[in-house]
Design a protein around this motif. Structure first.
Motif, PDB file in Angstrom:
ATOM      1  N   LEU A  84       0.831  -1.201   0.000  1.00  0.00           N
ATOM      2  CA  LEU A  84       0.000   0.000   0.000  1.00  0.00           C
ATOM      3  C   LEU A  84       0.868   1.254   0.000  1.00  0.00           C
ATOM      4  CD1 LEU A  84      -2.692  -0.999   2.640  1.00  0.00           C
ATOM      5  CD2 LEU A  84      -2.976  -0.920   0.166  1.00  0.00           C
ATOM      6  N   GLY A  85       0.450   2.219  -0.778  1.00  0.00           N
ATOM      7  CA  GLY A  85       1.178   3.482  -0.808  1.00  0.00           C
ATOM      8  C   GLY A  85       0.377   4.537  -1.546  1.00  0.00           C
ATOM      9  N   VAL A  86       0.574   5.778  -1.155  1.00  0.00           N
ATOM     10  CA  VAL A  86      -0.058   6.903  -1.839  1.00  0.00           C
ATOM     11  C   VAL A  86       0.992   7.998  -1.956  1.00  0.00           C
ATOM     12  CG1 VAL A  86      -1.009   7.819   0.326  1.00  0.00           C
ATOM     13  CG2 VAL A  86      -1.994   8.520  -1.846  1.00  0.00           C
ATOM     14  N   LEU A  87       1.108   8.581  -3.141  1.00  0.00           N
ATOM     15  CA  LEU A  87       2.177   9.544  -3.404  1.00  0.00           C
ATOM     16  C   LEU A  87       1.972  10.860  -2.678  1.00  0.00           C
ATOM     17  CD1 LEU A  87       4.743  10.230  -5.062  1.00  0.00           C
ATOM     18  CD2 LEU A  87       3.210  11.103  -6.846  1.00  0.00           C
ATOM     19  N   GLN A  88       0.728  11.322  -2.629  1.00  0.00           N
ATOM     20  CA  GLN A  88       0.492  12.681  -2.154  1.00  0.00           C
ATOM     21  C   GLN A  88      -0.888  12.788  -1.537  1.00  0.00           C
ATOM     22  OE1 GLN A  88       2.099  15.637  -4.844  1.00  0.00           O
ATOM     23  NE2 GLN A  88       0.398  17.016  -4.493  1.00  0.00           N
ATOM     24  N   ASP A  89      -1.018  13.632  -0.533  1.00  0.00           N
ATOM     25  CA  ASP A  89      -2.319  13.860   0.077  1.00  0.00           C
ATOM     26  C   ASP A  89      -3.289  14.448  -0.946  1.00  0.00           C
ATOM     27  OD1 ASP A  89      -1.349  13.015   2.523  1.00  0.00           O
ATOM     28  OD2 ASP A  89      -0.849  15.030   3.211  1.00  0.00           O
ATOM     29  N   GLY A  90      -4.544  14.032  -0.856  1.00  0.00           N
ATOM     30  CA  GLY A  90      -5.570  14.528  -1.756  1.00  0.00           C
ATOM     31  C   GLY A  90      -6.921  14.036  -1.290  1.00  0.00           C
ATOM     32  N   PRO A  91      -7.976  14.339  -2.042  1.00  0.00           N
ATOM     33  CA  PRO A  91      -9.314  13.879  -1.648  1.00  0.00           C
ATOM     34  C   PRO A  91      -9.347  12.362  -1.488  1.00  0.00           C
ATOM     35  CG  PRO A  91      -9.460  15.470  -3.445  1.00  0.00           C
ATOM     36  CD  PRO A  91      -8.012  15.134  -3.294  1.00  0.00           C
TER      37      PRO A  91
END
Length: 439
Positions: free
Chosen positions: A76-83
């Motif tokens: 699991l991973g997410v590059l950048q904060d966002g909605p």
């Protein structure tokens, strides 16, 4: 080995999907879990959709127990904060709950954490900082673990940054010289999967691999230019003259990408991606190679020994054009509605009046269609509603064409051919609808 069960979290992503399928081919029982899976990714009854990030400790313990899990691979991973996405929620908070679940499961479970290369001193983004926080939590937990830090991942499929580099290879464009010279050590996704298989074949309490942290990447130093070069050979563009993108354009692209991120899109060119690109990808794979005996595949092994297929070429050429298509459709609908409502309202209403529309209907129809056009543009702008907006745009355009043919047929032969041009606009919206998938 065939009795070992591996739970892959994030089984819809670049690494997670490949690892899930590859480990099954190696004889492991693999449970692939993701928040959402495309129909093409549901290859087995063990491909499961779950709201992973919403699962509490008790739910995670049930998941581990129901499937008698021996190894958990966290991709699991997410590059950048966002909605709907938060780096701290994905990288830190979820890992904290996962560690509690593993510790309370009563089973000897090894956690394989997919992290990033680099050091705390060079971390400049929330993405990197929260990944590093997760590593510290894992080390402090004392559970059997392997923290894998892949370099730039090269895989048969391409998402995000790997897709952007393929797009650069397909066009006569370079990033600024400083960025092209950034260290960028790659790793084949096959080597990541082989490492996980090697770990899964060993008992969780094996002292030699109970607590390891490895950089997974090609040992020889490579720059970003060196990573793109084999793709250019494969695409047949190696001999093309190229123009270097000005640095300010790269920064501007990142700002535009950040705006798109707030609208729910996940463009590869965002401020975090550019910051990580400028930091580079470097590490020391010696400990990994010595422990596993895996000889990292080179870029020539992975990319350079076969020409790109027509599918590869189309994807690379259209990847950056996709953003232009959506941006132009948003502008087309919003601007056309705005002009009709605020700039040329009298002219727009005059068309209806000149064709003997009842005066009481002229203003409502003019205002209503203008607001509808702007609404369609807004729907297309947001990722979650883009499909609805595109379908609405196609229906509205067909409605305009049919209505004009019945009520104002002379508009079909007016000199600027406004209605004739609606046909290509419909085709472009259909193309956008077909390109909407990310997975």
């Amino acid at each position: 080995m065939s009795e070992r069960t591996i739970l892959v979290l994030g089984a819809s992503g670049l690494i997670g999907r490949f690892v899930t399928d590859d480990l099954r081919g190696r004889g492991f029982r693999v449970v692939g879990v993701a928040r959402s899976l495309s129909p093409a990714q549901k290859m087995s009854a063990l491909d499961i959709e779950r709201p992973i990030l919403s699962l509490d400790v008790a739910a995670l313990m049930r998941l581990l127990g129901e499937h008698a899990v021996d190894v958990v691979v966290n991709c699991l991973g997410v590059l950048q904060d966002g909605p709907g996405s938060s780096t701290s929620a994905v990288h830190r908070d979820f890992v904290a709950r996962l560690l509690q679940a593993i510790g309370g499961s009563g089973r000897a479970i090894r956690l394989v954490q997919i992290s990033i290369p680099g050091t705390t001193e060079t971390d400049r983004t929330a993405f990197a900082a929260t990944k590093r926080e997760a590593e510290r939590l894992i080390v402090a937990s004392g559970i059997p673990r392997a923290v894998l830090r892949p370099g730039f991942v090269v895989a048969p499929t391409a998402y995000g940054g790997s897709a952007m580099l393929r797009a650069l290879a397909a066009f006569p464009v370079d990033l600024p010289a400083k960025e092209m010279a950034t260290p960028f050590q790659p790793v084949a996704v096959e080597d990541i999967s082989a490492t996980i298989a090697w770990l899964a074949a060993r008992d969780a309490d094996d002292a030699a691999v109970k607590a390891v942290s490895w950089d997974l990447m090609q040992a020889e130093p490579v720059t970003m230019a060196g990573v793109i070069a084999p793709f250019r050979v494969a695409f047949g563009t190696a001999g093309w003259p190229r123009v270097a993108m000005p640095r300010f354009m790269l920064d501007l692209g990142a700002k535009i990408g950040d705006l798109a991120n707030h609208l729910g899109w996940m463009p590869p060119m965002r401020s975090t991606a550019i910051a990580e690109l400028r930091r580079g990808v470097r590490g020391d794979p010696a400990a990994w190679i010595a422990a596993t005996g895996i000889a990292p595949k080179t870029l020539t092994d992975v990319v350079g020994r076969r020409p790109a297929t027509i599918q590869d070429k189309w994807f690379a050429r259209l990847f950056l054009v996709k953003a232009l298509i959506f941006a132009s459709l948003v502008a087309f609908w919003i601007v056309s509605g705005f002009i009709a409502l605020f700039v040329s309202y009298r002219a727009a209403a005059g068309i209806l009046s000149a064709h003997d529309f009842p005066p009481a209907l002229v203003d409502p129809i003019t205002i209503g269609t203008s607001l509808m056009d702007m609404g369609i543009g807004v729907l297309i702008a947001f990722r979650r509603t883009a499909a609805i907006g595109l379908v609405a745009g196609i229906v509205a355009s067909l409605g305009y064409m049919v209505g004009a043919a019945i009520l104002t047929p002379d508009l079909w032969i007016e000199p600027l051919g406004a209605l004739v041009k609606t046909g290509p606009a419909i085709v472009l919206m259909l193309v956008a609808l077909l390109m909407l998938d990310n997975r």
